[in-house]
Motif scaffolding. Structure first.
Motif, PDB file in Angstrom:
ATOM      1  N   GLY A  89       0.708  -1.249  -0.087  1.00  0.00           N
ATOM      2  CA  GLY A  89      -0.089  -0.012   0.016  1.00  0.00           C
ATOM      3  C   GLY A  89       1.007   1.358   0.096  1.00  0.00           C
ATOM      4  O   GLY A  89       0.282   2.305   0.553  1.00  0.00           O
ATOM      5  N   GLY A  90       1.957   1.237  -0.425  1.00  0.00           N
ATOM      6  CA  GLY A  90       2.770   2.337  -0.597  1.00  0.00           C
ATOM      7  C   GLY A  90       4.005   2.324  -1.540  1.00  0.00           C
ATOM      8  O   GLY A  90       4.110   1.351  -2.278  1.00  0.00           O
ATOM      9  N   GLY A 123     -13.594   5.946   1.775  1.00  0.00           N
ATOM     10  CA  GLY A 123     -13.519   5.312   0.637  1.00  0.00           C
ATOM     11  C   GLY A 123     -12.943   3.725   0.620  1.00  0.00           C
ATOM     12  O   GLY A 123     -13.024   3.018   1.564  1.00  0.00           O
ATOM     13  N   PRO A 124     -12.007   3.491  -0.487  1.00  0.00           N
ATOM     14  CA  PRO A 124     -11.305   2.304  -0.660  1.00  0.00           C
ATOM     15  C   PRO A 124     -10.577   2.010   0.155  1.00  0.00           C
ATOM     16  O   PRO A 124     -10.258   0.829   0.883  1.00  0.00           O
ATOM     17  CB  PRO A 124     -10.730   2.329  -2.123  1.00  0.00           C
ATOM     18  N   ASP A 125      -9.724   2.938   0.924  1.00  0.00           N
ATOM     19  CA  ASP A 125      -8.963   2.707   2.000  1.00  0.00           C
ATOM     20  C   ASP A 125      -9.346   2.253   3.174  1.00  0.00           C
ATOM     21  O   ASP A 125      -8.542   1.290   3.783  1.00  0.00           O
ATOM     22  CB  ASP A 125      -8.381   4.138   2.394  1.00  0.00           C
ATOM     23  N   PRO A 136      -3.461  -3.039  -2.154  1.00  0.00           N
ATOM     24  CA  PRO A 136      -4.556  -3.251  -1.512  1.00  0.00           C
ATOM     25  C   PRO A 136      -5.940  -2.542  -2.304  1.00  0.00           C
ATOM     26  O   PRO A 136      -6.694  -2.963  -2.863  1.00  0.00           O
ATOM     27  CB  PRO A 136      -4.127  -2.829  -0.120  1.00  0.00           C
ATOM     28  N   GLU A 137      -5.850  -1.041  -1.849  1.00  0.00           N
ATOM     29  CA  GLU A 137      -7.169  -0.246  -2.337  1.00  0.00           C
ATOM     30  C   GLU A 137      -6.618   0.263  -3.808  1.00  0.00           C
ATOM     31  O   GLU A 137      -7.723   0.851  -4.503  1.00  0.00           O
ATOM     32  CB  GLU A 137      -6.926   0.973  -1.435  1.00  0.00           C
ATOM     33  N   TYR A 138      -5.788  -0.308  -4.442  1.00  0.00           N
ATOM     34  CA  TYR A 138      -5.589   0.244  -5.907  1.00  0.00           C
ATOM     35  C   TYR A 138      -5.176  -1.084  -6.537  1.00  0.00           C
ATOM     36  O   TYR A 138      -4.746  -2.188  -5.889  1.00  0.00           O
ATOM     37  CB  TYR A 138      -4.492   0.998  -6.142  1.00  0.00           C
ATOM     38  N   SER A 163      -8.331  -6.072  -0.325  1.00  0.00           N
ATOM     39  CA  SER A 163      -8.554  -5.136   1.222  1.00  0.00           C
ATOM     40  C   SER A 163      -8.350  -3.877   0.815  1.00  0.00           C
ATOM     41  O   SER A 163      -8.139  -3.240  -0.259  1.00  0.00           O
ATOM     42  CB  SER A 163      -7.506  -5.603   2.020  1.00  0.00           C
ATOM     43  N   GLY A 164      -8.583  -3.075   2.083  1.00  0.00           N
ATOM     44  CA  GLY A 164      -8.240  -1.620   1.878  1.00  0.00           C
ATOM     45  C   GLY A 164      -6.820  -1.363   2.306  1.00  0.00           C
ATOM     46  O   GLY A 164      -6.025  -2.442   2.137  1.00  0.00           O
TER      47      GLY A 164
END
Length: 227
Positions: free
Chosen positions: A95-96, A126-128, A173-175, A205-206
């Motif tokens: 996620g980064g 949102g998706p996060d 995850p969120e993308y 997942s978020g």
């Protein structure tokens, strides 16, 4: 394999409590770090202190180390690859993305009275965070740690181009992996664009899969460790 786990902003090593036993069951030796200023009570901690703690953990492993960074700490995982390219066997970015040389470590939220407190869930709607229950959000927020500004405002230093030879696994995850590939190919992630080996894997997942999908996250880390 020795796996060093680094949670993102406002989290300490306990963020990985549900992931660590899964990795141990899969035969690994995980170490979830609590960084200076992020759970150890050291309000005077600096960015350099956090980097030193991570490198100390990497140096203490018996064999090659797999360094896993989450969210903002993806930058720290990449700094470890730069500082110890002969010791870090792989980096996973959950996620980064890695920062570039000379960039500020975490400039997304301004410090307040010398720290960057958890801003609440509104910036992450949102998706996060859609996959997090109200109870889980309350629990995470209650345990969130205000991070010293001397950590967040630290400057990234990258000096060894051998880091580009360290294999990278991007956990998305969120993308989606397709989005991450597009960002890399368009030049939005210049550090990864120079890497010789980048894999992209999806997780349903978020932004905080260690809380919402710990077994699935552990399985992806295990797969990457064995690749």
């Amino acid at each position: 394999m020795d796996i060093v786990l680094i949670a993102g902003m406002w989290l300490d090593g306990s963020a990985w409590d549900d992931v660590v036993p899964e990795l141990e069951r899969l035969g690994h030796r995980p170490q979830a770090l609590t960084l200076p200023g992020q759970g150890d009570g050291n309000t005077a901690a600096t960015y350099d202190d956090q980097v030193a703690a991570i490198l100390s953990a990497v140096d203490a492993t018996d064999g090659p180390a797999f360094v896993v960074g989450h969210s903002a700490a993806c930058a720290l995982a990449w700094v470890a690859a730069d500082a110890r390219p002969e010791k870090v066997a792989r980096v996973a970015l959950v996620g980064g993305m890695p920062n570039g040389d000379g960039e500020t470590y975490f400039g997304f939220f301004a410090p307040v009275d010398g720290v960057v407190p958890f801003p609440g869930w509104e910036p992450f709607e949102g998706p996060d965070s859609d996959d997090m229950s109200a109870e889980l959000k309350a629990s995470v927020a209650a345990g969130a740690i205000a991070v010293p500004a001397a950590v967040t405002q630290g400057t990234i230093h990258l000096t060894d181009e051998r880091r580009y030879g360290v294999p990278v696994t991007m956990v998305c995850p969120e993308y989606s992996p397709a989005q991450a590939k597009e960002w890399m190919e368009s030049g939005d992630i210049p550090e990864l664009a120079k890497s010789t080996s980048v894999d992209f894997v999806d997780i349903d997942s978020g932004h905080w899969p260690m809380f919402t999908q710990p077994a699935a996250l552990a399985a992806l880390i295990d797969e990457a460790a064995r690749s």
